[in-house]
Design an enzyme around this catalytic site. Sequence first.
Site, short mmCIF file in Angstrom:
data_model
loop_
_atom_site.label_atom_id
_atom_site.label_comp_id
_atom_site.label_asym_id
_atom_site.label_seq_id
_atom_site.Cartn_x
_atom_site.Cartn_y
_atom_site.Cartn_z
N TYR A 11 -1.48 0.25 10.33
CA TYR A 11 -1.62 -0.26 8.96
C TYR A 11 -0.40 0.15 8.14
O TYR A 11 0.15 -0.66 7.38
CB TYR A 11 -2.89 0.30 8.35
CG TYR A 11 -3.14 -0.13 6.92
CD1 TYR A 11 -3.55 -1.42 6.63
CD2 TYR A 11 -2.96 0.77 5.86
CE1 TYR A 11 -3.77 -1.82 5.32
CE2 TYR A 11 -3.18 0.38 4.55
CZ TYR A 11 -3.59 -0.91 4.28
OH TYR A 11 -3.80 -1.29 2.99
N SER A 68 0.85 -1.19 0.00
CA SER A 68 0.00 0.00 0.00
C SER A 68 0.88 1.23 0.00
O SER A 68 2.00 1.22 0.54
CB SER A 68 -0.90 0.02 1.23
OG SER A 68 -1.56 1.27 1.37
N LYS A 113 2.24 -2.51 6.35
CA LYS A 113 2.52 -2.52 4.93
C LYS A 113 3.97 -2.14 4.63
O LYS A 113 4.56 -2.62 3.65
CB LYS A 113 1.56 -1.56 4.20
CG LYS A 113 0.12 -2.08 4.16
CD LYS A 113 0.02 -3.42 3.46
CE LYS A 113 -1.42 -3.88 3.28
NZ LYS A 113 -1.50 -5.18 2.58
#
Length: 285
Positions: free
Chosen positions: A184, A171, A188
Amino acid sequence: MTHTGSGSTYDPETGAVPRRVGTRSSAARERRVTPRRDRRVALVTGASSGIGAATARRFAAGGWQLVVSGRDRRALEETAAGTSAVVLPADLAAPDGPRLLAESALRATGGRIDALVAGAGIGWAGPFVTMPPTAIDQVLNVDLTATLRLVREVLPAMVEAGRGRVVLVGSVAGCVGVRNEAVYSAAKSGVAAFAEALRQELRGTGVGVTLVTPGPVDTAFFDRRGTPYQRSRPRPTSPGRVAGAVWDAVRLGRDDVYVPGWLTLPGRVRGIAPSLYRRLLHRFG
């Protein structure tokens, strides 16, 4: 809003029991796939919806034998409709989930997996100081730990065969760090570092590693995490566009893919002008 939600490509369900989807009889659907030498096999996780579902359909259109995994069996069967795909509902968040999925997939395909597209992931939005410890564990477990464990289970068969490609879905959050998505972003970023390290380890084995880095994608990911996507820029791209990038990366042996391509710019700015990068990130990140 600070709710944990399932991402567009993560839908775990306990049990990894092969099931074929198509027009054949029930007994035929349960038989192991015997891949033809000229037909390669792809295992796609998170295939219930979003990027995973679009990727599975793209590989099916390209003539590959599919093994699709996710939580929602009904959604998986919709993804696999009209193909000879093996449907393997699996809980990748469970301690033995990645191992059970890998064993079932290899058993169903006679030990052959030519491409692993590891796209399972969840999100959580909100200030880090309000993030529950359980949510921290969930995001790290699904987005990072389960991915590494699944690759570890599938990789030996690829190395032994002397061919294959591992595709990791990252991401842009892992490249730049996004406010209110600290964990998050960390997960990633870990996936990106893992891809680079693993790529170096696998030199000369015939097995490649691709990191696909998309920006926001028009899926249910944001709604499921509890906060819809509200930025005016960048505009979300389609799951089909990401799936096409995955397909091209496997077909052409590409190591790094950004969707859209301009997402390479933040990393370049960060390396050349860190202060400018952080000012831009503070305004737009």
